[in-house]
Design an enzyme around this catalytic site. Structure first.
Site, PDB file in Angstrom:
ATOM      1  N   CYS A  46       4.912  72.723  41.844  1.00 21.59           N
ATOM      2  CA  CYS A  46       3.593  73.105  41.332  1.00 21.59           C
ATOM      3  C   CYS A  46       3.664  73.849  39.989  1.00 21.59           C
ATOM      4  O   CYS A  46       4.005  73.246  38.982  1.00 21.59           O
ATOM      5  CB  CYS A  46       2.862  73.902  42.405  1.00 21.59           C
ATOM      6  SG  CYS A  46       1.078  73.907  42.219  1.00 21.59           S
ATOM      7  N   HIS A  68       4.363  72.380  48.327  1.00 22.03           N
ATOM      8  CA  HIS A  68       4.798  73.652  48.906  1.00 22.03           C
ATOM      9  C   HIS A  68       5.043  73.388  50.386  1.00 22.03           C
ATOM     10  O   HIS A  68       5.030  72.250  50.830  1.00 22.03           O
ATOM     11  CB  HIS A  68       3.684  74.697  48.783  1.00 22.03           C
ATOM     12  CG  HIS A  68       3.288  75.040  47.389  1.00 22.03           C
ATOM     13  ND1 HIS A  68       4.022  75.892  46.600  1.00 22.03           N
ATOM     14  CD2 HIS A  68       2.218  74.691  46.646  1.00 22.03           C
ATOM     15  CE1 HIS A  68       3.407  76.050  45.437  1.00 22.03           C
ATOM     16  NE2 HIS A  68       2.317  75.325  45.428  1.00 22.03           N
TER      17      HIS A  68
HETATM   18  N1  GLN Z   1      -1.900  76.953  37.951  1.00 21.50           N
HETATM   19  C1  GLN Z   1      -1.512  75.923  38.772  1.00 21.50           C
HETATM   20  C2  GLN Z   1      -2.619  75.092  39.353  1.00 21.50           C
HETATM   21  O1  GLN Z   1      -3.505  75.539  40.088  1.00 21.50           O
HETATM   22  C3  GLN Z   1      -0.394  76.293  39.729  1.00 21.50           C
HETATM   23  C4  GLN Z   1      -0.735  76.578  41.159  1.00 21.50           C
HETATM   24  C5  GLN Z   1       0.451  76.600  42.071  1.00 21.50           C
HETATM   25  O2  GLN Z   1       1.588  76.763  41.646  1.00 21.50           O
HETATM   26  N2  GLN Z   1       0.204  76.494  43.377  1.00 21.50           N
HETATM   27  O3  GLN Z   1      -2.632  73.945  39.021  1.00 21.50           O
END
Ligand code: GLN
Length: 242
Positions: free
Chosen positions: A97, A193
Site C-alpha cells: 500500500c 495488508h
Molecule cells: N495514502 C494511501 C492511500 O490511502 C495509503 C494507505 C495505506 O497504506 N493503507 O491510498
C-alpha cells in the site's frame, strides 16, 4: 536444527509505516526461516538511518497514512538508489500500500503536492474519491493470494510494468482494470495488508528463497513445512470472498 544460512531482513520505516498487521509479515518471514534452521536478524531502517548496499538480504516496507508518507517520501530520496541497485541484483522486496506507492513514480494525495517516489515500479498513484476497502482475493504466479485492502490511492501501471496478479474479489490497484500490485525482478508491491504472509505461505517462502539465492549465489531448495493451518486460513477467505 541449525544450518549455516542466515538472512538480514531490512524493515523500512517500520515505526511510521505499519498498519493492519503489516509487521506480521516480518514475524512470518522470521519464523518460517527459523523453522528451517536459518538464522534471521531484523534491521530497522528509518528516517536518518544510513543504508548501504549488501546490508540487507530481504526488504519489507509496509503501509501508512498520508502524513507518514509525507515524512518518509523526503527521507527515501537518500535511500532510493541503494534500494534500486539492490533489487536490480536480485534482492527480494515486499511492499504494501503506502510503501508500494512510494516505491513507484509518485503519489498524488488529495491535498498538497505530489510525493515523488523512487521509480522502482513503473506505476503512479493518485488519490481517488472513494476508499477501496475490504477483503481481496488475487490470482497470481503464487496461486491465489488473500489479503485486506484499505486505500483511496489508485495506482496505474505503465505498459512496461507487470502486475502481481488479477483481482478476483476486491479492488486491487485501482478498482478499474482488475490488476493488483506490481512485480519487478524479485520486488513486489501490492495492496494486501492482512497480515499478508501468514495466510500466503508460498509467497513468504519465495521471498526467503530469493533472499538466500541472491546472498549465496546458488540455487536453494527450502525444506517443506507443514502449512495446514496457513492454508486453512487462506482457503476460508477464498471460500467466503473469492
Ligand atoms: N495514502 C494511501 C492511500 O490511502 C495509503 C494507505 C495505506 O497504506 N493503507 O491510498
Amino acid at each position: 536444527m541449525k544450518n549455516e544460512l542466515s538472512i538480514v531482513i531490512g524493515y523500512l520505516y517500520g515505526d511510521l509505516m505499519n498498519i493492519y498487521g503489516d509487521t506480521g509479515n516480518i514475524i512470518a518471514l522470521k519464523k518460517r526461516a527459523e523453522w528451517r534452521g536459518i538464522e534471521v536478524s531484523v534491521k530497522n531502517i528509518s528516517i536518518k538511518d544510513s543504508l548501504k548496499p549488501r546490508q540487507v538480504d530481504l526488504y519489507f516496507f509496509g503501509g501508512g497514512q498520508d502524513q507518514s508518507q509525507n515524512l518518509v517520501a523526503k527521507d527515501l530520496k537518500s535511500k532510493g538508489n541503494v534500494i534500486k541497485q539492490e533489487v536490480d541484483r536480485g534482492v527480494p522486496l515486499l511492499s504494501i500500500c503506502g510503501g508500494y506507492q512510494l516505491l513507484a513514480q509518485y503519489y498524488k494525495p488529495h491535498e498538497g503536492p505530489k510525493l515523488k517516489g523512487i521509480g522502482l515500479f513503473q506505476a503512479y498513484t493518485e488519490a481517488g474519491s472513494n476508499r477501496m476497502i475490504g477483503n481481496i482475493v488475487v490470482e497470481s504466479m503464487f496461486g491465489k493470494l488473500v489479503g485486506f485492502e484499505n486505500h483511496s490511492g489508485k495506482t496505474y501501471l505503465k505498459p512496461e510494468a507487470k502486475p502481481l496478479g488479477k483481482v478476483i474479489k476486491g479492488f486491487g490497484n485501482n478498482g478499474e482494470d482488475h490488476t493488483e500490485g506490481c512485480i519487478y525482478k524479485n520486488a513486489i508491491g501490492c495492496y494486501m495488508h492482512g497480515s499478508l504472509l501468514p495466510k500466503n505461505p508460498y509467497l513468504a517462502d519465495w521471498l526467503i528463497k530469493k533472499a538466500l539465492e541472491t546472498k549465496y549465489g546458488k540455487e536453494v531448495e527450502l525444506e517443506p513445512l507443514d502449512n495446514t493451518l496457513e492454508l486453512q486460513a487462506q482457503q476460508k477467505t477464498i471460500q467466503r470472498f473469492g
